[in-house]
Scaffold this motif. Structure first.
Motif, PDB file in Angstrom:
ATOM      1  N   ALA A  67      -9.677  -0.068  -3.987  1.00  0.00           N
ATOM      2  CA  ALA A  67     -10.790  -0.978  -3.726  1.00  0.00           C
ATOM      3  C   ALA A  67     -10.368  -2.444  -3.764  1.00  0.00           C
ATOM      4  O   ALA A  67     -10.999  -3.279  -3.112  1.00  0.00           O
ATOM      5  N   PHE A  68      -9.312  -2.776  -4.499  1.00  0.00           N
ATOM      6  CA  PHE A  68      -8.898  -4.172  -4.584  1.00  0.00           C
ATOM      7  C   PHE A  68      -8.586  -4.743  -3.197  1.00  0.00           C
ATOM      8  O   PHE A  68      -8.879  -5.899  -2.920  1.00  0.00           O
ATOM      9  N   ILE A  72     -12.042  -5.238  -1.454  1.00  0.00           N
ATOM     10  CA  ILE A  72     -12.835  -6.314  -2.053  1.00  0.00           C
ATOM     11  C   ILE A  72     -12.391  -7.659  -1.481  1.00  0.00           C
ATOM     12  O   ILE A  72     -13.222  -8.477  -1.072  1.00  0.00           O
ATOM     13  N   ALA A  73     -11.088  -7.888  -1.446  1.00  0.00           N
ATOM     14  CA  ALA A  73     -10.584  -9.147  -0.881  1.00  0.00           C
ATOM     15  C   ALA A  73     -10.864  -9.216   0.609  1.00  0.00           C
ATOM     16  O   ALA A  73     -11.283 -10.260   1.127  1.00  0.00           O
ATOM     17  N   ILE A 132     -13.229  -7.758   2.473  1.00  0.00           N
ATOM     18  CA  ILE A 132     -14.647  -7.970   2.773  1.00  0.00           C
ATOM     19  C   ILE A 132     -15.073  -9.381   2.369  1.00  0.00           C
ATOM     20  O   ILE A 132     -15.771 -10.067   3.115  1.00  0.00           O
ATOM     21  N   SER A 133     -14.634  -9.822   1.207  1.00  0.00           N
ATOM     22  CA  SER A 133     -15.021 -11.142   0.701  1.00  0.00           C
ATOM     23  C   SER A 133     -14.541 -12.273   1.596  1.00  0.00           C
ATOM     24  O   SER A 133     -15.164 -13.339   1.638  1.00  0.00           O
ATOM     25  N   GLU A 160      -2.740  -3.931  -8.534  1.00  0.00           N
ATOM     26  CA  GLU A 160      -4.079  -4.378  -8.141  1.00  0.00           C
ATOM     27  C   GLU A 160      -4.027  -5.788  -7.551  1.00  0.00           C
ATOM     28  O   GLU A 160      -4.657  -6.062  -6.530  1.00  0.00           O
ATOM     29  N   PHE A 171      -4.958  -6.865  -3.734  1.00  0.00           N
ATOM     30  CA  PHE A 171      -5.910  -7.930  -3.477  1.00  0.00           C
ATOM     31  C   PHE A 171      -5.308  -8.965  -2.518  1.00  0.00           C
ATOM     32  O   PHE A 171      -5.956  -9.398  -1.570  1.00  0.00           O
TER      33      PHE A 171
END
Length: 174
Positions: free
Chosen positions: A42-43, A46-47, A49-50, A92, A96
């Motif tokens: 997911a890391f 998350i980056a 999408i953000s 992680e 990211f």
């Protein structure tokens, strides 16, 4: 020029899918359960999408060339660090960083399409870019599974790290 951006979108899928191919090995190497490995995966997202909207804003503000170099290098360094780390926290962070760089891939290719082609070709180039990305995800599964059957997941990622560094050079010179 558009092909360089689209190529980045294509190859950034290869390191993105490593956790789905090397699940058991990653769980063993990092001594984690499936939940922790899901967090590791997911890391990247998350980056990614953000940074989608900020990537567009930054590309509009600073131009594609500089930011594409930074993005490809972020993906290269993320892949390099992930391929060599032995700790989950560093993995992680590496994921990211890779997701941060990868977030610029599609947006950069679209910006290049607008800058280098007449507007009437935008739909075709958007579709071709998306197809290349999905092709990267689809064919990435087979070659990466083969690489992982012969080498470690780290060696597979190391290969893509080198590919990203070479792509950064191409962006710099072209």
């Amino acid at each position: 020029v558009w092909g360089i951006g689209a190529s980045f979108f294509f190859i950034q899928y290869f390191p993105r899918i490593i956790p789905s191919i090397a699940t058991v090995r990653l769980m063993q190497d990092f001594q984690v359960d499936a939940l922790s490995l899901g967090g590791l995966s997911a890391f990247y997202l998350i980056a990614y999408i953000s940074m989608q909207v900020p990537a567009g804003v930054l590309l509009d503000r600073f131009g594609v060339r500089r930011l594409l170099i930074v993005a490809v290098l972020a993906e290269a360094i993320g892949s390099l660090v992930f391929s060599t780390t032995e700790t989950l926290h560093m993995a992680e962070l590496a994921r990211f960083l890779g997701g941060f760089g990868g977030a610029f891939a599609f947006v950069s290719a679209m910006k290049l399409a607008i800058l280098w082609f007449p507007v009437r070709y935008f739909g075709v180039l958007a579709g071709a870019t998306q197809a290349l990305g999905m092709l990267g995800a689809a064919i990435g599964q087979g070659p990466m599974a083969f690489v992982l059957s012969v080498y470690s997941w780290g060696t597979g990622l190391l290969f893509f790290s080198v590919a990203f560094f070479l792509l950064a050079l191409i962006v710099f010179f072209v």
